[in-house]
Design a protein around this motif. Structure first.
Motif, mmCIF file in Angstrom:
data_model
loop_
_atom_site.group_PDB
_atom_site.id
_atom_site.type_symbol
_atom_site.label_atom_id
_atom_site.label_comp_id
_atom_site.label_asym_id
_atom_site.label_seq_id
_atom_site.Cartn_x
_atom_site.Cartn_y
_atom_site.Cartn_z
ATOM 1 N N MET A 142 -8.551 7.461 -12.156
ATOM 2 C CA MET A 142 -9.978 7.456 -11.882
ATOM 3 C C MET A 142 -10.591 6.078 -12.097
ATOM 4 S SD MET A 142 -10.406 10.515 -10.847
ATOM 5 C CE MET A 142 -12.187 10.514 -10.741
ATOM 6 N N ASP A 143 -10.132 5.360 -13.126
ATOM 7 C CA ASP A 143 -10.744 4.065 -13.450
ATOM 8 C C ASP A 143 -10.184 2.925 -12.610
ATOM 9 O OD1 ASP A 143 -12.172 5.457 -15.316
ATOM 10 O OD2 ASP A 143 -10.933 4.849 -17.027
ATOM 11 N N LYS A 144 -8.866 2.893 -12.435
ATOM 12 C CA LYS A 144 -8.227 1.729 -11.818
ATOM 13 C C LYS A 144 -7.575 2.037 -10.469
ATOM 14 C CE LYS A 144 -7.054 0.019 -16.432
ATOM 15 N NZ LYS A 144 -5.941 -0.384 -17.337
ATOM 16 N N GLY A 145 -7.459 3.330 -10.111
ATOM 17 C CA GLY A 145 -6.813 3.672 -8.860
ATOM 18 C C GLY A 145 -5.306 3.495 -8.886
ATOM 19 N N VAL A 146 -4.653 3.735 -10.041
ATOM 20 C CA VAL A 146 -3.198 3.614 -10.139
ATOM 21 C C VAL A 146 -2.616 4.979 -10.494
ATOM 22 C CG1 VAL A 146 -3.252 1.188 -10.771
ATOM 23 C CG2 VAL A 146 -3.296 2.903 -12.572
ATOM 24 N N LEU A 147 -1.457 5.288 -9.919
ATOM 25 C CA LEU A 147 -0.750 6.536 -10.175
ATOM 26 C C LEU A 147 0.506 6.244 -10.976
ATOM 27 C CD1 LEU A 147 -1.038 8.245 -6.676
ATOM 28 C CD2 LEU A 147 -2.136 9.010 -8.771
ATOM 29 N N GLY A 148 0.524 6.686 -12.207
ATOM 30 C CA GLY A 148 1.689 6.518 -13.064
ATOM 31 C C GLY A 148 1.709 7.591 -14.124
ATOM 32 N N LYS B 184 16.428 1.291 -12.624
ATOM 33 C CA LYS B 184 15.739 0.111 -13.168
ATOM 34 C C LYS B 184 14.323 -0.024 -12.615
ATOM 35 C CE LYS B 184 17.658 -3.150 -9.761
ATOM 36 N NZ LYS B 184 18.488 -4.365 -9.589
ATOM 37 N N PHE B 185 13.978 0.779 -11.605
ATOM 38 C CA PHE B 185 12.618 0.757 -11.065
ATOM 39 C C PHE B 185 11.847 2.026 -11.425
ATOM 40 C CE2 PHE B 185 15.047 -1.789 -7.871
ATOM 41 C CZ PHE B 185 14.456 -3.007 -8.143
ATOM 42 N N SER B 186 12.299 2.761 -12.426
ATOM 43 C CA SER B 186 11.660 4.041 -12.737
ATOM 44 C C SER B 186 10.339 3.884 -13.482
ATOM 45 C CB SER B 186 12.614 4.924 -13.555
ATOM 46 O OG SER B 186 12.970 4.272 -14.758
ATOM 47 N N SER B 187 10.135 2.777 -14.181
ATOM 48 C CA SER B 187 8.893 2.553 -14.927
ATOM 49 C C SER B 187 7.921 1.785 -14.048
ATOM 50 C CB SER B 187 9.178 1.804 -16.235
ATOM 51 O OG SER B 187 9.981 2.577 -17.087
ATOM 52 N N ILE B 188 7.228 2.504 -13.163
ATOM 53 C CA ILE B 188 6.343 1.871 -12.181
ATOM 54 C C ILE B 188 5.051 2.652 -12.065
ATOM 55 C CG2 ILE B 188 8.182 0.852 -10.778
ATOM 56 C CD1 ILE B 188 7.866 3.282 -8.898
ATOM 57 N N VAL B 189 4.062 2.030 -11.433
ATOM 58 C CA VAL B 189 2.823 2.696 -11.043
ATOM 59 C C VAL B 189 2.543 2.351 -9.591
ATOM 60 C CG1 VAL B 189 1.822 2.759 -13.352
ATOM 61 C CG2 VAL B 189 1.413 0.788 -11.898
ATOM 62 N N VAL B 190 1.949 3.310 -8.864
ATOM 63 C CA VAL B 190 1.565 3.099 -7.470
ATOM 64 C C VAL B 190 0.089 2.738 -7.435
ATOM 65 C CG1 VAL B 190 1.392 4.152 -5.179
ATOM 66 C CG2 VAL B 190 3.316 4.719 -6.676
ATOM 67 N N VAL B 191 -0.244 1.588 -6.811
ATOM 68 C CA VAL B 191 -1.611 1.085 -6.775
ATOM 69 C C VAL B 191 -2.278 1.550 -5.476
ATOM 70 C CG1 VAL B 191 -3.070 -0.966 -6.930
ATOM 71 C CG2 VAL B 191 -0.844 -0.930 -8.077
ATOM 72 N N LEU B 192 -3.482 2.116 -5.599
ATOM 73 C CA LEU B 192 -4.205 2.644 -4.453
ATOM 74 C C LEU B 192 -5.552 1.952 -4.286
ATOM 75 C CD1 LEU B 192 -3.729 6.468 -5.096
ATOM 76 C CD2 LEU B 192 -2.335 5.015 -3.658
ATOM 77 N N GLN B 193 -6.010 1.931 -3.043
ATOM 78 C CA GLN B 193 -7.379 1.518 -2.742
ATOM 79 C C GLN B 193 -8.126 2.770 -2.328
ATOM 80 O OE1 GLN B 193 -7.722 -1.366 0.368
ATOM 81 N NE2 GLN B 193 -9.938 -1.124 0.568
ATOM 82 N N LYS B 194 -9.170 3.132 -3.072
ATOM 83 C CA LYS B 194 -9.827 4.414 -2.868
ATOM 84 C C LYS B 194 -11.172 4.244 -2.182
ATOM 85 C CE LYS B 194 -10.050 6.053 -7.003
ATOM 86 N NZ LYS B 194 -10.346 7.106 -8.007
ATOM 87 N N ASP B 195 -11.501 5.255 -1.362
ATOM 88 C CA ASP B 195 -12.814 5.372 -0.739
ATOM 89 C C ASP B 195 -13.322 6.771 -1.068
ATOM 90 O OD1 ASP B 195 -15.062 5.447 0.767
ATOM 91 O OD2 ASP B 195 -14.063 5.393 2.708
#
Length: 502
Positions: free
Chosen positions: A330-336, A300-311
């Motif tokens: 590249m635009d939002k820093g999210v991995l999905g 039930k948690f398989s549809s997710i994205v990982v949010v990153l703060q990039k430098d």
């Protein structure tokens, strides 16, 4: 150089095995391999051929070709040197240089190829090191297996003794029952002779005294005299021998960190460090490879994205999983995954990896400064110190292994931060520091011993940490694709593959 792929091909252009070192589609690599025979010029002898996008570097191997596919801007001399190393690997694993033998040893060859190239770049290894890495021959493992075999033999012997005792006990009980039954029949017949029939009471079965075991009870994993003598002999030679459980826990402490409490969504960030520095303080090469993985244990948690703060300022080369939405990263820093595709469950899924290669000594997490001073009497005074160069970093189980001259006895240690241990069998002085952090940024050890300056190099260092230091990605949260946050656990690890001062 950037090496795209390595392959072993037949003379008619069919690929036997192929290994890709950068992300590319199957159709792309199949197209590159299929184009190679068409570019071959049978009238002339060459070692490479180029197209508009790639360079083919090849070498004949009887009825086959060893082929490397590189970018056009790679150094052709380095390409040829790498090709020679690959060509020497084939006869190392294949006794007969034909298609069938290569197919039989395909997995060994692929593992060996991976030791030569990582993420498209040549590793600094030779043929002997590759053989050692692939075989993973370990003296400690041989000792452990020998001790375990002795314990298993002891357990089998104890089982046989116990089985004999049980068999003998059953025989004694059977004899006792047979004697009681015959005595009862005899009493009944004598009583029936009178006018009054008297039924004799059923004889009571005599209690059989329990047979006392003359052998020892079965004791799995117990030590025997053979085991003790074997271990004592190893210890007399200077080898440190521990039990299987202790050995495994000690090895785990050196190479990993304690497992974190995992939620249904667990994000792990791992960096592996390889450093070669010279004794004068310069950095010859530092290479860091990192990965970001996610493990989903509940569908039930398989549809997710990982949010990153990039430098963007640290200079790492970054690669995303081909299934990841690169534009969103590249635009939002999210991995999905693309098109909101669910992440596979109950397995570690790599989302991102990065690589940093530098010669800037300021980026080394820990500097080691060793000063051997020859005093003119055949003896040497050695001062060695460490310095933590990254603020906020905490290094655990730090071990600095200093080689010593053979046959001169133990060193005379004047002072040392932490602990130290002399291994006379391996001729190593090990400097042990449980923790190095901001409160213990520097420390030193001083000792004297017979020898000259070159005897105390190369110095090897090992440690681990629960903090990564060079990645420019910081995980700030995990969100559902349809909206809303998800509770997650996080684990960061910094490990050392090689840290050498030469």
């Amino acid at each position: 150089m950037v090496l795209l792929a390595a392959a072993v091909m037949t003379k008619n252009g069919r690929a036997i095995i192929s290994r890709q070192f950068v992300e590319m589609t199957r159709s792309r690599i199949e197209g590159l391999l299929a184009a190679f025979p068409k570019l071959m010029n049978t009238g002339k002898q060459h070692t490479f051929v180029e197209t508009e996008s790639v360079r083919y570097v090849y070498q004949p191997l009887e009825k086959m070709y060893m082929l490397l596919i590189t970018t056009k801007n790679s150094n052709i001399l380095e390409d040829l040197e790498t090709l020679r190393l690959f060509s020497r690997l084939i006869p190392e694993y294949c006794k007969v240089l034909d298609e069938n033998d290569v197919q039989e040893h395909a997995f060994e060859l692929i593992f060996a190829f991976d030791e030569v190239v990582a993420l498209g770049y040549r590793e600094s290894v030779n043929l002997a090191q590759i053989r050692t890495f692939t075989e993973m021959d370990s003296h400690e493992e041989k000792v452990f297996k020998a001790v375990r075999k002795t314990q298993e033999d002891e357990a089998r012997a104890a089982m046989k003794r116990k089985a004999k005792e049980l068999t003998q006990q059953r025989r004694d009980q059977t004899r006792s029952r047979g004697y009681g039954s015959s005595a009862g029949s005899y009493s009944s017949s004598k009583m029936d002779m009178g006018s009054t029939t008297i039924i004799a009471p059923e004889p009571t079965k005599p209690k059989t005294a329990p047979t006392r075991s003359t052998g020892r009870a079965m004791k799995l994993g117990g030590k025997s005299k053979d085991t003790d003598s074997f271990v004592d002999k190893l210890r007399s030679e200077g080898e440190i021998v521990t039990s299987g459980a202790k050995k495994k826990s000690a090895e785990a402490a050196k190479t990993s960190v304690p497992a974190a409490l995992k939620e249904s969504v667990h994000v792990s960030v791992e960096e592996r460090l390889s450093v070669t520095a010279d004794r004068d303080g310069g950095l010859e090469q530092m290479q860091l490879q990192g990965r970001c993985n996610v493990h989903v244990s509940d569908e039930k948690f398989s549809s997710i994205v990982v949010v990153l703060q990039k430098d963007e300022e640290n200079g790492c080369q970054i690669q995303t999983n081909p299934s990841v939405d690169k534009k969103a990263f590249m635009d939002k820093g999210v991995l999905g995954f693309k098109n909101a595709k669910p992440i596979p469950t109950k397995q570690d899924v790599g989302l991102l990896r990065w690589r940093l290669q530098t010669t800037d000594e300021a980026l080394m997490p820990l500097s080691i400064n060793c000063w051997p001073n020859e005093n003119g009497a055949g003896s040497c005074d050695v001062n060695i110190e460490y310095e933590l160069q990254v603020d906020g970093l905490e290094l655990a189980d730090v071990r600095v292994s200093i080689p010593l001259p053979s046959g001169v006895g133990a060193p005379n240690v004047a002072e040392a931060a932490g602990e130290y241990k002399h291994d006379s069998r391996k001729n190593i002085l090990e400097w042990i520091l449980p923790v190095i952090d901001d409160s213990s940024k520097t420390g030193a050890m001083e000792f004297s011993i017979q020898g000259c300056s070159d005897d105390f190099f190369p110095i090897n260092v090992s440690f681990h940490s629960t903090k990564t230091i060079y990645t420019d990605m910081k995980v700030t949260g995990v969100d559902r694709v349809e909206g809303g946050q998800v509770k997650y656990s996080m684990e960061s690890t910094l490990l050392v593959d090689k840290y050498e001062i030469i």
